[in-house]
Scaffold this motif. Structure first.
Motif, mmCIF file in Angstrom:
data_model
loop_
_atom_site.group_PDB
_atom_site.id
_atom_site.type_symbol
_atom_site.label_atom_id
_atom_site.label_comp_id
_atom_site.label_asym_id
_atom_site.label_seq_id
_atom_site.Cartn_x
_atom_site.Cartn_y
_atom_site.Cartn_z
ATOM 1 N N LEU A 148 5.673 2.183 51.747
ATOM 2 C CA LEU A 148 4.241 2.469 51.882
ATOM 3 C C LEU A 148 3.941 3.931 51.573
ATOM 4 O O LEU A 148 2.922 4.247 50.945
ATOM 5 N N ALA A 149 4.818 4.831 51.993
ATOM 6 C CA ALA A 149 4.631 6.252 51.682
ATOM 7 C C ALA A 149 4.676 6.478 50.174
ATOM 8 O O ALA A 149 3.893 7.271 49.624
ATOM 9 N N ALA A 150 5.577 5.778 49.485
ATOM 10 C CA ALA A 150 5.677 5.917 48.034
ATOM 11 C C ALA A 150 4.427 5.378 47.348
ATOM 12 O O ALA A 150 3.920 5.985 46.389
ATOM 13 N N GLN A 151 3.916 4.251 47.818
ATOM 14 C CA GLN A 151 2.709 3.691 47.218
ATOM 15 C C GLN A 151 1.508 4.602 47.447
ATOM 16 O O GLN A 151 0.663 4.778 46.556
ATOM 17 N N LEU A 152 1.429 5.182 48.626
ATOM 18 C CA LEU A 152 0.346 6.119 48.913
ATOM 19 C C LEU A 152 0.469 7.367 48.047
ATOM 20 O O LEU A 152 -0.527 7.855 47.488
ATOM 21 N N LEU A 153 1.680 7.881 47.909
ATOM 22 C CA LEU A 153 1.909 9.070 47.082
ATOM 23 C C LEU A 153 1.563 8.791 45.626
ATOM 24 O O LEU A 153 0.978 9.643 44.941
ATOM 25 N N LEU A 154 1.899 7.602 45.149
ATOM 26 C CA LEU A 154 1.577 7.243 43.772
ATOM 27 C C LEU A 154 0.069 7.205 43.562
ATOM 28 O O LEU A 154 -0.437 7.668 42.527
ATOM 29 N N GLY A 155 -0.670 6.674 44.532
ATOM 30 C CA GLY A 155 -2.124 6.655 44.431
ATOM 31 C C GLY A 155 -2.714 8.051 44.432
ATOM 32 O O GLY A 155 -3.627 8.354 43.649
ATOM 33 N N LEU A 156 -2.204 8.914 45.298
ATOM 34 C CA LEU A 156 -2.690 10.296 45.334
ATOM 35 C C LEU A 156 -2.406 11.016 44.020
ATOM 36 O O LEU A 156 -3.260 11.721 43.476
ATOM 37 N N ALA A 157 -1.189 10.841 43.497
ATOM 38 C CA ALA A 157 -0.819 11.505 42.252
ATOM 39 C C ALA A 157 -1.669 11.007 41.081
ATOM 40 O O ALA A 157 -2.098 11.800 40.233
ATOM 41 N N ALA A 158 -1.914 9.696 41.034
ATOM 42 C CA ALA A 158 -2.743 9.147 39.962
ATOM 43 C C ALA A 158 -4.166 9.677 40.049
ATOM 44 O O ALA A 158 -4.788 9.996 39.031
ATOM 45 N N GLY A 159 -4.693 9.780 41.259
ATOM 46 C CA GLY A 159 -6.039 10.304 41.431
ATOM 47 C C GLY A 159 -6.157 11.752 41.011
ATOM 48 O O GLY A 159 -7.132 12.145 40.367
ATOM 49 N N VAL A 160 -5.157 12.562 41.370
ATOM 50 C CA VAL A 160 -5.184 13.981 41.007
ATOM 51 C C VAL A 160 -5.061 14.159 39.496
ATOM 52 O O VAL A 160 -5.764 14.974 38.893
ATOM 53 N N LEU A 161 -4.170 13.407 38.873
ATOM 54 C CA LEU A 161 -3.929 13.576 37.445
ATOM 55 C C LEU A 161 -5.083 13.050 36.592
ATOM 56 O O LEU A 161 -5.558 13.732 35.673
ATOM 57 N N LEU A 162 -5.563 11.857 36.885
ATOM 58 C CA LEU A 162 -6.524 11.190 36.011
ATOM 59 C C LEU A 162 -7.975 11.494 36.376
ATOM 60 O O LEU A 162 -8.855 11.441 35.515
ATOM 61 N N GLN A 163 -8.255 11.755 37.662
ATOM 62 C CA GLN A 163 -9.593 12.152 38.107
ATOM 63 C C GLN A 163 -10.672 11.174 37.641
ATOM 64 O O GLN A 163 -11.770 11.564 37.257
ATOM 65 N N SER A 164 -10.339 9.914 37.669
ATOM 66 C CA SER A 164 -11.261 8.834 37.341
ATOM 67 C C SER A 164 -10.854 7.636 38.177
ATOM 68 O O SER A 164 -9.705 7.167 38.080
ATOM 69 N N VAL A 165 -11.756 7.133 38.993
ATOM 70 C CA VAL A 165 -11.397 6.039 39.897
ATOM 71 C C VAL A 165 -10.926 4.800 39.148
ATOM 72 O O VAL A 165 -9.864 4.249 39.467
ATOM 73 N N PRO A 166 -11.656 4.289 38.150
ATOM 74 C CA PRO A 166 -11.197 3.059 37.484
ATOM 75 C C PRO A 166 -9.829 3.210 36.823
ATOM 76 O O PRO A 166 -8.955 2.353 36.980
ATOM 77 N N VAL A 167 -9.641 4.309 36.077
ATOM 78 C CA VAL A 167 -8.373 4.492 35.360
ATOM 79 C C VAL A 167 -7.223 4.702 36.342
ATOM 80 O O VAL A 167 -6.143 4.117 36.192
ATOM 81 N N ALA A 168 -7.437 5.519 37.352
ATOM 82 C CA ALA A 168 -6.375 5.780 38.326
ATOM 83 C C ALA A 168 -6.014 4.525 39.116
ATOM 84 O O ALA A 168 -4.844 4.307 39.440
ATOM 85 N N LEU A 169 -7.007 3.693 39.419
ATOM 86 C CA LEU A 169 -6.717 2.450 40.136
ATOM 87 C C LEU A 169 -5.846 1.524 39.298
ATOM 88 O O LEU A 169 -4.918 0.888 39.817
ATOM 89 N N VAL A 170 -6.157 1.419 38.022
ATOM 90 C CA VAL A 170 -5.355 0.563 37.147
ATOM 91 C C VAL A 170 -3.905 1.031 37.136
ATOM 92 O O VAL A 170 -2.966 0.234 37.264
ATOM 93 N N VAL A 171 -3.703 2.336 37.013
ATOM 94 C CA VAL A 171 -2.345 2.885 36.963
ATOM 95 C C VAL A 171 -1.639 2.702 38.299
ATOM 96 O O VAL A 171 -0.494 2.237 38.354
ATOM 97 N N ALA A 172 -2.300 3.067 39.398
ATOM 98 C CA ALA A 172 -1.649 3.056 40.712
ATOM 99 C C ALA A 172 -1.316 1.643 41.176
ATOM 100 O O ALA A 172 -0.315 1.433 41.872
ATOM 101 N N ILE A 173 -2.130 0.668 40.810
ATOM 102 C CA ILE A 173 -1.892 -0.711 41.247
ATOM 103 C C ILE A 173 -0.986 -1.456 40.278
ATOM 104 O O ILE A 173 -0.081 -2.195 40.683
ATOM 105 N N ALA A 174 -1.229 -1.273 38.978
ATOM 106 C CA ALA A 174 -0.500 -2.057 37.982
ATOM 107 C C ALA A 174 0.919 -1.559 37.742
ATOM 108 O O ALA A 174 1.827 -2.358 37.485
ATOM 109 N N LEU A 175 1.133 -0.234 37.823
ATOM 110 C CA LEU A 175 2.451 0.311 37.491
ATOM 111 C C LEU A 175 3.574 -0.268 38.355
ATOM 112 O O LEU A 175 4.601 -0.699 37.808
ATOM 113 N N PRO A 176 3.442 -0.322 39.703
ATOM 114 C CA PRO A 176 4.525 -0.915 40.484
ATOM 115 C C PRO A 176 4.776 -2.391 40.158
ATOM 116 O O PRO A 176 5.927 -2.841 40.188
#
Length: 244
Positions: A148-176
């Motif tokens: 769970l910590a890794a999944q949360l960290l991945l979401g935070l990192a995607a949000g910081v890098l992409l700075q777009s909710v739709p794009v970051a959500l696709v990456v953070a959810i689909a990548l794992p």
């Protein structure tokens, strides 16, 4: 950094409050159903904590990235970042506060889900069945906490890098999900190089390996590639990006 202000500002918005409410509702539904239904469908009429925690983990795999991404990148997507920067000009401080707010919110929701899962397991086994099985819960919680910590960290990192909710959500959810499927295919092929490559893209797997003491170079690459690098690059972009 004022993570309390960032968290309150996020939850005061209609979108932030709705996302949290729906996330909690999903967790309650999944944990309650998994804990109470087991004695009714199992031949042993026993509610197993492991199955309830597994169901809660599946729900949190969706909830945690959504919470993390919306806290971090929500301001860029809805345009409220302009007001935030005007009120608090230090962009790195603002980013740090949002990272702490997202991490704290994710940790609180995860703790709620785990406690509710154990409670519903006990309730289902005691009230509707012939008992509850909590064997090896300690070891499961340690591994589950790392995932769970890794999944949360991945979401935070995607949000910081992409700075777009739709794009970051696709990456953070689909990548794992994609990496998990690739790992299964790599295991079937038996090609060691392919399996190593998949391990280098599996952040939850790296977290599990870390707590079990089996982490190696591929896991270190996964942390650097999926957590450290996105946070560093995203922080620089956060500081230099023109406010819309």
């Amino acid at each position: 950094m004022r993570p309390d202000l960032d968290l309150r500002a996020h939850l005061d918005t209609r979108g932030g409050g709705l996302v949290l409410a729906l996330s909690c509702a999903l967790i309650v539904l999944v944990a309650t159903t998994a804990g109470l239904a087991q004695p009714l469908v199992s031949p042993t009429r026993v509610s197993e904590a492991g199955l309830t925690l597994a169901a809660a983990r599946s729900a949190l795999g969706l909830v945690l990235p959504v919470l993390a991404v919306t806290v971090i990148a929500g301001g860029w997507s809805d345009g409220s970042i302009q007001q935030s920067v005007l009120l608090r000009p230090g962009r790195l401080g603002l980013l740090g506060g949002r990272l702490l707010a997202g991490a704290g919110l994710g940790a609180a929701v995860s703790l709620l889900a785990l406690l509710l899962s154990l409670l519903m397991t006990w309730a289902g086994g005691t009230l509707l069945g012939d008992g509850a099985d909590f064997a090896q819960v300690g070891g499961m919680l340690r591994v589950l906490g790392a995932v769970l910590a890794a999944q949360l960290l991945l979401g935070l990192a995607a949000g910081v890098l992409l700075q777009s909710v739709p794009v970051a959500l696709v990456v953070a959810i689909a990548l794992p999900i994609v990496v998990a499927l690739a790992g299964s295919l790599a295991a079937l092929t038996g090609v060691e190089a392919l399996q190593t490559l998949v391990r280098a893209l599996d952040l939850p797997g790296a977290a599990v390996a870390a707590v079990s003491g089996t982490a190696g170079a591929p896991e270190a690459v996964a942390v650097l590639l999926l957590a450290v690098a996105p946070l560093v690059v995203g922080a620089r972009r956060w500081c230099l990006r023109e406010i819309p």
